[in-house]
Design an enzyme around this catalytic site. Structure first.
Site, short mmCIF file in Angstrom:
data_model
loop_
_atom_site.label_atom_id
_atom_site.label_comp_id
_atom_site.label_asym_id
_atom_site.label_seq_id
_atom_site.Cartn_x
_atom_site.Cartn_y
_atom_site.Cartn_z
CB CYS A 36 14.41 19.40 -25.60
SG CYS A 36 14.76 17.84 -26.33
NE ARG B 23 9.59 23.58 -24.26
CZ ARG B 23 9.62 24.55 -25.16
NH1 ARG B 23 8.98 25.66 -24.93
NH2 ARG B 23 10.26 24.41 -26.29
CD1 TRP C 99 8.66 14.79 -26.53
CD2 TRP C 99 9.42 15.24 -28.59
NE1 TRP C 99 7.68 14.48 -27.43
CE2 TRP C 99 8.11 14.74 -28.69
CE3 TRP C 99 10.09 15.57 -29.77
CZ2 TRP C 99 7.46 14.57 -29.90
CZ3 TRP C 99 9.44 15.40 -30.97
CH2 TRP C 99 8.15 14.90 -31.03
CG ASN D 223 16.17 22.17 -26.12
OD1 ASN D 223 16.46 21.21 -25.43
ND2 ASN D 223 15.42 23.18 -25.69
N GLY D 224 17.25 20.48 -30.20
CA GLY D 224 17.42 20.60 -31.65
C GLY D 224 18.00 19.33 -32.23
CD GLU E 197 -8.76 22.38 -32.80
OE1 GLU E 197 -7.93 21.93 -33.61
OE2 GLU E 197 -8.57 22.35 -31.57
CE LYS F 29 -7.18 20.56 -29.20
NZ LYS F 29 -6.52 21.65 -29.76
CD GLU G 254 -4.07 17.80 -30.37
OE1 GLU G 254 -3.04 18.22 -30.89
OE2 GLU G 254 -4.92 18.56 -29.85
CG HIS H 174 -19.55 12.10 -52.43
ND1 HIS H 174 -20.22 11.79 -53.59
CD2 HIS H 174 -19.94 13.36 -52.10
CE1 HIS H 174 -20.96 12.81 -53.96
NE2 HIS H 174 -20.82 13.77 -53.07
CE LYS I 23 0.98 24.91 -25.67
NZ LYS I 23 -0.42 24.72 -26.07
N1 HGA Z 1 18.47 15.57 -30.61
C1 HGA Z 1 18.48 15.57 -29.17
C2 HGA Z 1 17.54 16.64 -28.62
C3 HGA Z 1 16.14 16.44 -29.10
C4 HGA Z 1 15.23 17.65 -28.97
O1 HGA Z 1 15.61 18.81 -29.03
N2 HGA Z 1 13.90 17.42 -28.83
O2 HGA Z 1 12.98 18.50 -28.75
C5 HGA Z 1 18.14 14.19 -28.62
O3 HGA Z 1 17.56 13.35 -29.30
O4 HGA Z 1 18.49 13.95 -27.47
#
Ligand code: HGA
Length: 606
Positions: free
Chosen positions: A2, A27, A73, A99-100, A480, A484, A487, A503, A601
C-alpha cells in the site's frame, strides 16, 4: 504494498494526490482512492485497478486544497471498490487511509456492530474511521490518539475530518510515514518517491509518533509528549532518479545503471594501501570486529539469496563461520542469539516487515545487528546498530536487480574488512580491491552482450518449466536466477545445487525443460561440466553462464560469457546475465515487467 499520500496547502489537492499515487505505483497495488475536502464536505472516489482509472473517474471540478490518497494491496478482503481506501465514518465526516494490519480488527468490528455501526467493507481499516468518528475526546488529534489506544497492530494512517478541514492528522506504528515540508504547503507520504517532485525537506516519523499537519506547518507528538519537536532533514533523491527516461521499463533502466551505481557505491570505501575497506557506518572498532566468532545473515527473497553469497564471501575471505537464513523463518522460531555473533539484516527498502521484526528480536535478546540497506533513514537502517548503505539510488521495479548487485558488493566489503582484521594478507586484500574496482567495467561488458542474451531469453521463454543450477558460489546465483525468472516471466523455474542433480531432479530432464547452468572458471569447472553433460545426455537443452576460459568440449550448450573477476567476486558479475534473461523473457511474453502479478515492492506486511 500500500501507499499513502496526503496534501494540505494552496493548490487543488487532487492533482497532487494523483501524481503522488502514480509515483507509488511501482510498489504494487490492486486498487486506489482519494478524498478531497471541499466547502460541502468531502468527495471520496475509489477504483479497482490503476491510478489512471481513478484519475479518469474524478469529477471535473474538485477544488479542495486538503486531501488524502491511497494505493491498496489487499490483506483483509478482496480487491473491490468497497474495500479500497479511503474508508469513511457513517456520517461521511472522517476519512482514513491506512497501511498495515490491525490485528484486533475482528474484535473491534464486533464491538462496533453491537453498538449499531454498519460496516461497508471487509477491511480491518474501516474500524479506524468509526473509532475516530465516535471517540469521546475533543479535537481531531485527541480523537485519533484515543482511537489508536484501542488498536493492536501495525499502521501508517492519514486522517481527514471535514469538521477540521484545514488539517490532516497522521500516525505511524510499524509502517513508514514521512512528512514533506513545502512553502505554505505540507505533504504526507509512505515513501519518499511520492515527495521528491515537491520537496527535499522531510521528517521520517518514528513508531508511536503522530503529527498534525496544516498548510502552515506541522507538530509531531506522542501519547506522552505534547511536542516531539522533530526537525526536517534533507533527502538526496533527485527527481530524475525516479523518472523512466528512454528505458521501456524501470527494470531495464535499473539493470543498465549498474556500472555507474556500483562505481558510486565503492567511492571512498576502498583503502588500497592497506588492502581493506572503510566502513565507518558499521560503528565497530577493529577489536570489536575481531571478537565475532560467527556471522548470521537475515533477509527475505532475493536479499536472502544474496545473503547466501555474502556468507560464502565472509567464510572465504575472513574464515569466520557464516550462514544466511530467511528472516521470515528466523522470526518465528525463537532463535538463539549469541553475543559473539555479528547479525546482518539485508533489505533494499529497509522496511521489509519480516526482516525488521528479526532485527527487533535480535536486539531484544542483546545481539549486535548491522544493516545492508538501500533506503537511507528507513526503519531497518535506523534500528540497526550500524550498517552499510547500498547507495544504489531508488529502485522502482518490483523485481530487484541493482540493489541485489549492491548487496553483493556490500558483502564483499564487509568480508574484506572482517578478513583484514584477521588473517587475510594485505596482498590478498589488495587483490580483492582491484577486483572490486574492475566490477563496473565487467558489468558493463555483460550489458554489451544484451542482444545475444535476449535471444537466449526468448528461447527460454518458450519453456513452461526450467532448472537453474550452480555449485557452491554458483548456487546463490542459480537461486537468484530462478527467482528473477519466475517473478517476471511467470515460468516455473527451480534452482538446484549442481551436485544434487543426480540425487533427484535428473528424473525431470527432457527436451522441453531447459537448464541454465552456472559454470565459472574455478576449481569446480570440471565437476560442473560433467553435470551439464549428464543433462545433455538426457536430451535437456543447456545454457551455460560461464567465463571465456571455460572449454565446453562435449557440452553442446548455448553459452553466455561474462568477464572473469577474482574468484570470490565472480558471482556478483554472474548475476547480471540472470537479470537480463528474466527481463527479456518477460518482454518477449509481453508481461507487466515492472509490476508482476501478486507481488509488491517493499513487503511491509506479514
Ligand atoms: N489491511 C489494509 C491495508 C493493507 C496494506 O497495508 N497492504 O500493504 C487492507 O487490507 O485494506
Amino acid at each position: 504494498m500500500c501507499g499513502i499520500v496526503g496534501y494540505v496547502g494552496r493548490q487543488p489537492a487532487a492533482p497532487v494526490l494523483v501524481e503522488g499515487l502514480t509515483r507509488l505505483e511501482y510498489r504494487g497495488y490492486d486498487s486506489a482512492g482519494l478524498s478531497v475536502a471541499g466547502p460541502n464536505g468531502q468527495t471520496v472516489v475509489r477504483r479497482v485497478g490503476r491510478v489512471r482509472e481513478l484519475e479518469a473517474a474524478l469529477p471535473r471540478r474538485l477544488p479542495g486544497t486538503v486531501g488524502i490518497g491511497h494505493t491498496r494491496w489487499a490483506t483483509h478482503g478482496p480487491a473491490t471498490e468497497a474495500n479500497a481506501h479511503p474508508h469513511t465514518s457513517e456520517d461521511g465526516r472522517v476519512a482514513v487511509v491506512h497501511n498495515g494490519i490491525i490485528d484486533n480488527a475482528a474484535a473491534l468490528r464486533e464491538r462496533l456492530e453491537r453498538e449499531g455501526v454498519t460496516f461497508t467493507s471487509d477491511t480491518d481499516t474501516e474500524v479506524l474511521a468509526h473509532l475516530i468518528a465516535r471517540s469521546p475526546a475533543g479535537d481531531l488529534e485527541e480523537r485519533v490518539l484515543e482511537a489508536l489506544d484501542h488498536v493492536v497492530g501495525t499502521y501508517a494512517v492519514a486522517v481527514l475530518d471535514t469538521a477540521a478541514p484545514d488539517r490532516l492528522v497522521v500516525a505511524r506504528n510499524g509502517s513508514p510515514l514521512i512528512l514533506g515540508v513545502g512553502d505554505k504547503e505540507m505533504f504526507v507520504a509512505s515513501d519518499v518517491a511520492a515527495l521528491v517532485r515537491h520537496t527535499s525537506s522531510v521528517i521520517h516519523l518514528e513508531d508511536g509518533e503522530l503529527a498534525e499537519v496544516t498548510a502552515r506547518g506541522y507538530r509531531t507528538f506522542t501519547r506522552e509528549t505534547h511536542d516531539t519537536g522533530r526537525v526536517p532533514t534533507t533527502i538526496e533523491v533527485a527527481d530524475e532518479d525516479v523518472d523512466l527516461g528512454d528505458h521501456g521499463h524501470y527494470m531495464a533502466k535499473e539493470i543498465a545503471e549498474q556500472p555507474e551505481t556500483v562505481a558510486r557505491m565503492l567511492r571512498g570505501r576502498l583503502d588500497a594501501r592497506f588492502g581493506t575497506a572503510r566502513l565507518d557506518g558499521l560503528n565497530l572498532t577493529p577489536r570489536e570486529l575481531r571478537a565475532f566468532r560467527r556471522v548470521k545473515i537475515l533477509g527475505c527473497g532475493s536479499a536472502y539469496y544474496v545473503g547466501e553469497l555474502g556468507a560464502l564471501l565472509i567464510e572465504e575471505l575472513a574464515r569466520i563461520p557464516a550462514h544466511a537464513e530467511a528472516a521470515s523463518e528466523f522470526r518465528y522460531r525463537n532463535p538463539i542469539i549469541e553475543p559473539d555473533t555479528l547479525y546482518v539484516a539485508v533489505s533494499q527498502s529497509g522496511e521489509t516487515a519480516d526482516t525488521a521484526f528479526a532485527v527487533r528480536e535480535i536486539k531484544r535478546k542483546g545481539g549486535q545487528v548491522v544493516g545492508l540497506v538501500n533506503v537511507v533513514g528507513s526503519t531497518i537502517a535506523r534500528e540497526c546498530d550500524g550498517g552499510i548503505y547500498l547507495h544504489a539510488g531508488p529502485e522502482i521495479a518490483v523485481a530487484s536487480t541493482k540493489a541485489l548487485t549492491h548487496m553483493g558488493v556490500g558483502f564483499a566489503l564487509l568480508a574484506l574488512l572482517l578478513g583484514r582484521v584477521r588473517d587475510l594478507s594485505v596482498a590478498d586484500g589488495q587483490r580483492i580491491i582491484a577486483g572490486l574496482e574492475r566490477l563496473p567495467a565487467d558489468i558493463a561488458a555483460v550489458l554489451e552482450q544484451e542482444d545475444a542474451v535476449a535471444e537466449v531469453a526468448r528461447e527460454l521463454a518458450g519453456a513452461e518449466s526450467l532448472f537453474f543450477i550452480g555449485r557452491v558460489r554458483g548456487f546463490p546465483v542459480a537461486r537468484e536466477g530462478a527467482q528473477k525468472f519466475k517473478e517476471v516471466s511467470y515460468r516455473h523455474a527451480e534452482a538446484y545445487q549442481t551436485s544434487e542433480l543426480k540425487h533427484g531432479p535428473l528424473a525431470l530432464i527432457e527436451a522441453a525443460r531447459p537448464t541454465v547452468a552456472v559454470i565459472p572458471d574455478d576449481e569446480l569447472t570440471d565437476r560442473n561440466l560433467a553435470a551439464a553433460e549428464q543433462v545433455m545426455a538426457r536430451g535437456g537443452p543447456v545454457v551455460a553462464v560461464t567465463h571465456p576460459g571455460v572449454r565446453l568440449g562435449a557440452v553442446d550448450a548455448r553459452r553466455i560469457d561474462v568477464p572473469r573477476n577474482e574468484t570470490e567476486l565472480d558471482p556478483i558479475v554472474l548475476m547480471v546475465p540472470m537479470q537480463l534473461l528474466a527481463l527479456h523473457a518477460a518482454r518477449h511474453l509481453g508481461l507487466d515487467i515492472d509490476k508482476p502479478r501478486n507481488l509488491a515492492k517493499s513487503v511491509t506486511v506479514e
